[in-house]
Design a protein around this motif. Structure first.
Motif, PDB file in Angstrom:
ATOM      1  N   THR A  89      21.537 -10.843  28.448  1.00 57.01           N
ATOM      2  CA  THR A  89      21.573  -9.458  27.974  1.00 57.01           C
ATOM      3  C   THR A  89      22.511  -8.674  28.880  1.00 57.01           C
ATOM      4  N   ALA A  90      23.117  -7.634  28.329  1.00 56.56           N
ATOM      5  CA  ALA A  90      24.101  -6.873  29.102  1.00 56.56           C
ATOM      6  C   ALA A  90      24.111  -5.419  28.661  1.00 56.56           C
ATOM      7  N   LYS A  91      24.567  -4.574  29.570  1.00 55.56           N
ATOM      8  CA  LYS A  91      24.784  -3.155  29.277  1.00 55.56           C
ATOM      9  C   LYS A  91      26.158  -2.775  29.794  1.00 55.56           C
ATOM     10  N   THR A  92      26.980  -2.221  28.913  1.00 55.73           N
ATOM     11  CA  THR A  92      28.323  -1.772  29.264  1.00 55.73           C
ATOM     12  C   THR A  92      28.404  -0.266  29.064  1.00 55.73           C
ATOM     13  N   LYS A  93      28.969   0.433  30.036  1.00 61.09           N
ATOM     14  CA  LYS A  93      29.142   1.885  29.918  1.00 61.09           C
ATOM     15  C   LYS A  93      30.574   2.272  30.285  1.00 61.09           C
ATOM     16  N   PHE A  94      31.073   3.293  29.610  1.00 60.23           N
ATOM     17  CA  PHE A  94      32.362   3.895  29.920  1.00 60.23           C
ATOM     18  C   PHE A  94      32.098   5.333  30.366  1.00 60.23           C
ATOM     19  N   VAL A  95      32.420   5.643  31.612  1.00 66.25           N
ATOM     20  CA  VAL A  95      32.172   6.970  32.175  1.00 66.25           C
ATOM     21  C   VAL A  95      33.450   7.480  32.827  1.00 66.25           C
ATOM     22  N   ASP A  96      33.477   8.795  33.128  1.00 62.37           N
ATOM     23  CA  ASP A  96      34.636   9.348  33.821  1.00 62.37           C
ATOM     24  C   ASP A  96      34.241   9.825  35.204  1.00 62.37           C
ATOM     25  N   ASP A  97      35.163  10.507  35.890  1.00 60.72           N
ATOM     26  CA  ASP A  97      34.921  10.961  37.259  1.00 60.72           C
ATOM     27  C   ASP A  97      33.760  11.934  37.359  1.00 60.72           C
ATOM     28  N   ASP A  98      33.460  12.648  36.274  1.00 63.83           N
ATOM     29  CA  ASP A  98      32.337  13.577  36.250  1.00 63.83           C
ATOM     30  C   ASP A  98      31.033  12.888  35.852  1.00 63.83           C
ATOM     31  N   ASN A  99      31.101  11.566  35.692  1.00 63.02           N
ATOM     32  CA  ASN A  99      29.963  10.755  35.255  1.00 63.02           C
ATOM     33  C   ASN A  99      29.552  11.067  33.818  1.00 63.02           C
ATOM     34  N   LYS A 100      30.480  11.617  33.043  1.00 61.16           N
ATOM     35  CA  LYS A 100      30.221  11.808  31.618  1.00 61.16           C
ATOM     36  C   LYS A 100      30.314  10.450  30.938  1.00 61.16           C
ATOM     37  N   CYS A 101      29.302  10.121  30.159  1.00 59.67           N
ATOM     38  CA  CYS A 101      29.209   8.813  29.501  1.00 59.67           C
ATOM     39  C   CYS A 101      29.754   8.920  28.076  1.00 59.67           C
ATOM     40  N   TYR A 102      30.791   8.137  27.762  1.00 61.40           N
ATOM     41  CA  TYR A 102      31.393   8.169  26.430  1.00 61.40           C
ATOM     42  C   TYR A 102      30.832   7.094  25.515  1.00 61.40           C
ATOM     43  N   LEU A 103      30.342   6.021  26.090  1.00 61.50           N
ATOM     44  CA  LEU A 103      29.757   4.954  25.278  1.00 61.50           C
ATOM     45  C   LEU A 103      28.864   4.097  26.164  1.00 61.50           C
ATOM     46  N   GLU A 104      27.700   3.752  25.626  1.00 58.01           N
ATOM     47  CA  GLU A 104      26.821   2.771  26.266  1.00 58.01           C
ATOM     48  C   GLU A 104      26.494   1.703  25.221  1.00 58.01           C
ATOM     49  N   ILE A 105      26.776   0.456  25.546  1.00 56.70           N
ATOM     50  CA  ILE A 105      26.534  -0.658  24.629  1.00 56.70           C
ATOM     51  C   ILE A 105      25.483  -1.571  25.236  1.00 56.70           C
ATOM     52  N   ASN A 106      24.440  -1.850  24.486  1.00 56.61           N
ATOM     53  CA  ASN A 106      23.414  -2.810  24.896  1.00 56.61           C
ATOM     54  C   ASN A 106      23.479  -3.999  23.946  1.00 56.61           C
ATOM     55  N   TYR A 107      23.645  -5.204  24.487  1.00 56.15           N
ATOM     56  CA  TYR A 107      23.888  -6.356  23.618  1.00 56.15           C
ATOM     57  C   TYR A 107      23.447  -7.648  24.285  1.00 56.15           C
ATOM     58  N   THR A 108      23.462  -8.727  23.509  1.00 56.32           N
ATOM     59  CA  THR A 108      23.192 -10.069  24.021  1.00 56.32           C
ATOM     60  C   THR A 108      24.397 -10.959  23.718  1.00 56.32           C
ATOM     61  N   PHE A 109      24.627 -11.945  24.583  1.00 53.63           N
ATOM     62  CA  PHE A 109      25.667 -12.939  24.344  1.00 53.63           C
ATOM     63  C   PHE A 109      25.202 -14.281  24.876  1.00 53.63           C
ATOM     64  N   ASP A 110      25.875 -15.331  24.444  1.00 55.83           N
ATOM     65  CA  ASP A 110      25.510 -16.693  24.859  1.00 55.83           C
ATOM     66  C   ASP A 110      26.628 -17.334  25.655  1.00 55.83           C
ATOM     67  N   ILE A 111      26.263 -18.238  26.560  1.00 53.96           N
ATOM     68  CA  ILE A 111      27.203 -19.178  27.170  1.00 53.96           C
ATOM     69  C   ILE A 111      26.796 -20.570  26.728  1.00 53.96           C
ATOM     70  N   ARG A 112      27.731 -21.278  26.070  1.00 50.98           N
ATOM     71  CA  ARG A 112      27.440 -22.592  25.523  1.00 50.98           C
ATOM     72  C   ARG A 112      28.445 -23.624  26.029  1.00 50.98           C
ATOM     73  N   LYS A 113      28.272 -24.872  25.603  1.00 51.93           N
ATOM     74  CA  LYS A 113      29.172 -25.931  26.030  1.00 51.93           C
ATOM     75  C   LYS A 113      30.566 -25.771  25.477  1.00 51.93           C
ATOM     76  N   ASP A 114      30.669 -25.063  24.333  1.00 50.78           N
ATOM     77  CA  ASP A 114      31.980 -24.878  23.716  1.00 50.78           C
ATOM     78  C   ASP A 114      32.016 -23.558  22.967  1.00 50.78           C
ATOM     79  N   TRP A 115      33.232 -23.152  22.624  1.00 55.44           N
ATOM     80  CA  TRP A 115      33.400 -21.959  21.793  1.00 55.44           C
ATOM     81  C   TRP A 115      32.839 -22.243  20.405  1.00 55.44           C
ATOM     82  N   LEU A 116      32.424 -21.184  19.726  1.00 54.18           N
ATOM     83  CA  LEU A 116      32.013 -21.336  18.343  1.00 54.18           C
ATOM     84  C   LEU A 116      33.231 -21.666  17.488  1.00 54.18           C
ATOM     85  N   ALA A 117      33.013 -22.449  16.429  1.00 59.63           N
ATOM     86  CA  ALA A 117      34.121 -22.810  15.536  1.00 59.63           C
ATOM     87  C   ALA A 117      34.627 -21.560  14.840  1.00 59.63           C
ATOM     88  N   THR A 118      35.969 -21.474  14.691  1.00 60.16           N
ATOM     89  CA  THR A 118      36.568 -20.299  14.034  1.00 60.16           C
ATOM     90  C   THR A 118      36.851 -20.626  12.574  1.00 60.16           C
TER      91      THR A 118
END
Length: 220
Positions: free
Chosen positions: A191-220
């Motif tokens: 699980t992860a949380k990504t935020k984009f903020v500026d020098d004033d600590n104003k938050c423009y976006l917060e993303i909460n998501y999950t991702f996997d690490i596997r033996k290989d990339w998913l097929a395209t």
């Protein structure tokens, strides 16, 4: 006495600080236990529109030239009188050799459903962002990312993207190359949380998501 290059760096630092003070006081994004120990709001002084910022200290030739360089071809008459910059993160791409880029669109609510993407263990990759800046200059835009596995924090990244003036075309920023961990214990769901903020600590976006690490990339 310093060299001419050292004097130039010092002058630019003073100009950046001066411009930041002219534009400050934006709404702030409070932090939690995983961010800096920051609570509440800080009085950073008066805030100015882009037009007002350009008019301030107009007799200071070096500061005026620096502002013109920063603003580029921005038409001040079209910007209006908006105080707050608007930063919209359009997409995130995972760039790795010998495979197509994985381009991830940002959901409106900032919370992708299910597993957002999958990384191959032990693989080198870069993150690339595209974003729009409107209305005013955004000072010190920063990318903050925290990752957990089975409830334990395993990674924390902070990257300064820079200061950006409003323009019609989106900006692109590519992060330094990283390598995913490898091995049995590295594979699985995160699980992860990504935020984009500026020098004033104003938050423009917060993303909460999950991702996997596997033996290989998913097929395209």
């Amino acid at each position: 006495m310093g060299t001419d290059e050292e004097k130039e760096v010092g002058e630019k630092s003073e100009e950046t600080e001066k411009l930041g003070k002219q534009m400050s006081e934006a709404s702030l994004c409070t932090t939690d236990n995983d961010d800096e120990d920051y609570q509440g709001k800080v009085d950073l002084g008066p805030q100015y529109t882009l037009k007002e910022t350009f008019e301030l200290d107009k007799d200071d030739e070096s500061l005026r030239k620096w502002k013109e360089q920063l603003l580029g071809g921005v038409d001040l008459n079209e910007i209006g009188e908006t105080l707050e910059p608007e930063v919209k993160i359009l997409s995130l791409a995972i760039v790795a050799q010998d495979r197509p880029d994985i381009v991830l669109q940002i959901p409106e609510d900032g919370n992708p459903n299910g597993t957002w993407f999958t990384l191959k263990e032990g693989s080198a990759y870069k993150l690339r962002f595209t974003f729009h800046v409107n209305h005013n200059i955004v000072v010190g835009l920063q990318y903050n990312n925290t990752v957990w596995k089975t409830g334990m924090k395993v990674d924390s990244t902070k990257e300064m993207l820079g200061t950006f003036s409003p323009q019609a075309e989106p900006y692109t920023h590519e992060m330094p190359e990283e390598t995913t961990p490898a091995g049995f214990f590295a594979r699985g769901s995160y699980t992860a949380k990504t935020k984009f903020v500026d020098d004033d600590n104003k938050c423009y976006l917060e993303i909460n998501y999950t991702f996997d690490i596997r033996k290989d990339w998913l097929a395209t």
